[in-house]
Enzyme design. Structure first.
Site, PDB file in Angstrom:
ATOM      1  N   CYS A 254      64.074   8.193  21.763  1.00  0.00           N
ATOM      2  CA  CYS A 254      63.495   7.062  20.786  1.00  0.00           C
ATOM      3  C   CYS A 254      64.502   6.421  20.067  1.00  0.00           C
ATOM      4  O   CYS A 254      64.459   5.037  19.618  1.00  0.00           O
ATOM      5  CB  CYS A 254      62.123   7.579  19.921  1.00  0.00           C
ATOM      6  SG  CYS A 254      63.069   9.104  19.156  1.00  0.00           S
TER       7      CYS A 254
ATOM      8  N   GLU B 213      56.096  10.162  14.333  1.00  0.00           N
ATOM      9  CA  GLU B 213      57.279   9.683  14.779  1.00  0.00           C
ATOM     10  C   GLU B 213      57.256   8.996  16.108  1.00  0.00           C
ATOM     11  O   GLU B 213      56.885   9.474  17.149  1.00  0.00           O
ATOM     12  CB  GLU B 213      57.926  11.053  14.975  1.00  0.00           C
ATOM     13  CG  GLU B 213      59.526  11.138  15.209  1.00  0.00           C
ATOM     14  CD  GLU B 213      60.191  12.272  15.678  1.00  0.00           C
ATOM     15  OE1 GLU B 213      61.082  12.423  16.227  1.00  0.00           O
ATOM     16  OE2 GLU B 213      59.625  13.326  14.915  1.00  0.00           O
TER      17      GLU B 213
ATOM     18  N   GLY C 127      55.472  10.305  19.905  1.00  0.00           N
ATOM     19  CA  GLY C 127      55.621   9.398  20.966  1.00  0.00           C
ATOM     20  C   GLY C 127      55.548   8.137  21.131  1.00  0.00           C
ATOM     21  O   GLY C 127      56.053   7.628  20.132  1.00  0.00           O
ATOM     22  N   SER C 128      54.743   7.484  21.847  1.00  0.00           N
ATOM     23  CA  SER C 128      54.875   6.135  21.943  1.00  0.00           C
ATOM     24  C   SER C 128      54.142   5.359  20.436  1.00  0.00           C
ATOM     25  O   SER C 128      53.054   5.968  19.922  1.00  0.00           O
ATOM     26  CB  SER C 128      54.182   5.244  22.995  1.00  0.00           C
ATOM     27  OG  SER C 128      52.520   5.597  22.838  1.00  0.00           O
ATOM     28  N   SER C 129      54.605   4.226  20.170  1.00  0.00           N
ATOM     29  CA  SER C 129      54.067   3.368  19.001  1.00  0.00           C
ATOM     30  C   SER C 129      52.512   2.961  19.477  1.00  0.00           C
ATOM     31  O   SER C 129      51.545   3.177  18.300  1.00  0.00           O
ATOM     32  CB  SER C 129      54.993   2.295  18.861  1.00  0.00           C
ATOM     33  OG  SER C 129      54.603   1.357  17.788  1.00  0.00           O
ATOM     34  N   ARG C 130      52.286   2.663  20.404  1.00  0.00           N
ATOM     35  CA  ARG C 130      50.727   2.502  20.705  1.00  0.00           C
ATOM     36  C   ARG C 130      49.857   3.594  20.429  1.00  0.00           C
ATOM     37  O   ARG C 130      48.932   3.528  19.810  1.00  0.00           O
ATOM     38  CB  ARG C 130      50.624   2.122  22.401  1.00  0.00           C
ATOM     39  CG  ARG C 130      49.361   1.680  22.662  1.00  0.00           C
ATOM     40  CD  ARG C 130      49.285   1.326  24.136  1.00  0.00           C
ATOM     41  NE  ARG C 130      47.905   1.313  24.758  1.00  0.00           N
ATOM     42  CZ  ARG C 130      47.168   2.190  25.058  1.00  0.00           C
ATOM     43  NH1 ARG C 130      47.660   3.576  25.151  1.00  0.00           N
ATOM     44  NH2 ARG C 130      45.917   2.100  25.582  1.00  0.00           N
ATOM     45  N   THR C 131      50.212   4.737  21.058  1.00  0.00           N
ATOM     46  CA  THR C 131      49.314   5.868  20.699  1.00  0.00           C
ATOM     47  C   THR C 131      49.375   6.113  19.232  1.00  0.00           C
ATOM     48  O   THR C 131      48.330   6.608  18.497  1.00  0.00           O
ATOM     49  CB  THR C 131      49.712   7.229  21.449  1.00  0.00           C
ATOM     50  OG1 THR C 131      49.750   6.846  22.931  1.00  0.00           O
ATOM     51  CG2 THR C 131      48.868   8.413  21.374  1.00  0.00           C
ATOM     52  N   GLY C 132      50.543   6.079  18.720  1.00  0.00           N
ATOM     53  CA  GLY C 132      50.683   6.604  17.244  1.00  0.00           C
ATOM     54  C   GLY C 132      49.718   5.384  16.347  1.00  0.00           C
ATOM     55  O   GLY C 132      49.064   5.941  15.283  1.00  0.00           O
TER      56      GLY C 132
END
Length: 487
Positions: free
Chosen positions: A277, A243, A220-225
């Site tokens: 992505c 990822e 998913g998103s970099s923010r959530t990761g």
């Protein structure tokens, strides 16, 4: 029914949620979110089932996973149509997604044996044996852009390794997840081995923070990761595989076949409506007549891209984005770049209110002093003209991300020069940068991941190594160590 826990379908106890076709706003799924209590039940069910699943042995587990492959084959038309309706992607593209899901079974079995199988060697100290054991209970968080293929790429290797799974899909694609898990049920997967919990942020938080998880695999998103990475800090006993996205560069240098180069640019930037992505976000083209000719051809080609609903005939290249909000976000991103000095060569437009349908955009940002290091997750390509190859590589590396990168160049020397200097986990030459092989690892560096490459290397984070030195009987050594006496 919305959730699958301990082999049983059940309604959610949370609030009502719906899923809509983003191409026409038609509601295609209704349900209720999972509560923290239901998440607990799912994790408990996975824990209860895990040891017996592991003790079934690899061959026994593979037999059931192969039965799932047969279910995918038998239901591929329905699955492809469901993905198309829920994501807005064209039918031709979702058919390829289902094909990738089917192919993942064989690739994952091969990867298990190559990456995490069993090896034994006789040594003077005894028989040295390397085995791999599952972590236990793992959570899989799926994305919306490939709601079948990407979670499948975590779930299949996790199950083959002997883990049990709690699957939390994107709240935007619950219908696809429900169908996937129903196929696992039909394949004969024992109760509790896979559990499905649907929901939004609260459901995700309840699962991610559950103390009984042994691992979490996220796409998913970099923010959530990054939030998950912070949450898992101080928990070295839990495996975390992230990822995430990328602000991916594509450089064009000395290409004679302009038409072929333009084709690879279109495939890199606009496939899946830019919602991969690995999509190219930044395009670097040489200044001069050859670069001018390529840009002119690219502008013409972008304007000709066909956009339409998932079921349009003839089929479009681009379908809908995932939601109207996503479409509006791309319009806002374009406006921001224009305010910074970018000049639109092809204007991205929201084509129809209430839908995610947008036309592709191309914007020249050469004059922008400091380009925002953002992943604009849609069909908006930023063009930069360069005069020096080293300058282009330097600009390409000016990102906190590091997922994919590529160069279109007739000279292999130029490619090798680029390859040695670019920072990314996927680096392609004379191929679209959205192209990746399931027989290779898939992942990035920097803000794109945490060094847990997936695809063929997913096996690595699904099991841990156990090293043993063994002998068939207890025996004395030929001589005792100094200072020892057994008399």
């Amino acid at each position: 029914m919305t959730h699958f826990i301990k082999g049983q379908w059940q309604a959610g106890k949370g609030h009502d949620v719906t899923s809509s076709n983003p191409a026409n706003s038609e509601i295609i799924w209704r349900g209720q979110t999972a509560t923290a209590e239901q998440v607990n039940a799912a994790v408990d069910a996975a824990r209860e089932a895990q040891f017996d699943w592991f003790m079934l042995g690899f061959d026994g587990r593979l037999k059931i996973v192969e039965a799932y492959r047969s279910q995918l084959e038998a239901n591929k038309a329905e699955l492809a149509e469901t993905i198309a309706q829920e994501t807005g992607k064209p039918q031709w593209e979702t058919a390829t997604e289902v094909a990738a899901m089917i192919g993942k079974i064989g690739l994952s079995a091969t990867a298990y044996n190559k990456r995490t199988g069993t090896e034994a060697n006789d040594t003077p100290a005894g028989r040295a044996v390397l085995r791999h054991k599952p972590h236990g209970v793992v959570a899989v968080f799926g994305p919306y852009n490939f709601p079948g293929h990407l979670p499948n790429g975590h779930i299949v290797p996790a199950l083959l390794a002997g883990n049990t799974v709690v699957f939390k899909p994107s709240e935007l694609t619950p219908k696809v997840a429900e169908l996937m898990v129903s196929l696992w049920e039909k394949a004969g997967l024992p109760a509790g081995v896979i559990n499905l919990v649907q929901g939004e942020v609260d459901t995700g938080k309840a699962l991610a923070s559950h103390p009984q998880l042994d691992g979490l695999f996220f796409t998913g998103s970099s923010r959530t990761g990054h939030l998950l990475h912070q949450q898992y800090a101080g928990h070295p006993g839990k495996i975390l595989a992230l990822e995430m996205g990328g602000n991916n560069p594509l450089i064009i240098k000395g290409v004679a076949d302009i038409k072929a180069a333009v084709h690879d640019i279109l495939q890199s930037a606009y496939i899946s409506s830019g919602q991969r992505c690995t999509c190219a976000r930044r395009l670097y083209v040489e200044q001069g007549e050859q670069g001018d000719a390529l840009v002119a051809k690219l502008v013409e080609a972008v304007k000709q891209i066909k956009v339409g609903p998932w079921n349009a005939q003839p089929q479009p290249f681009m379908g809908s984005m995932i939601s109207e909000a996503a479409a509006k976000g791309m319009v806002a991103a374009q406006a921001n770049l224009q305010n910074l000095g970018g000049v639109s060569l092809v204007e991205l437009s929201h084509l129809q209110a209430g839908t995610g349908l947008v036309s592709p955009g191309l914007i020249d940002v050469t004059a922008v002093g400091e380009l925002p290091d953002e992943e604009y997750f849609g069909p908006l390509l930023q063009l930069v003209r360069y005069s020096d190859f080293d300058q282009a590589i330097k600009l390409a590396n000016q990102t906190r991300y590091g997922l994919s990168a590529g160069i279109l160049a007739d000279s292999r020397d130029d490619y090798e020069y680029f390859l040695a200097r670019i920072r990314a986990g996927i680096v392609n030459w004379n191929k679209q940068i959205t192209g990746a092989s399931g027989a290779a690892p898939f992942g990035g560096v920097g803000a794109s991941g945490n060094h847990r490459a997936s695809a063929f290397y997913a096996a690595d984070y699904c099991a841990y190594p156990v090293a043993s030195v063994e002998a068939d009987a207890v025996s004395l050594p030929a001589s005792l160590s100094p200072g020892l006496s057994l008399e």
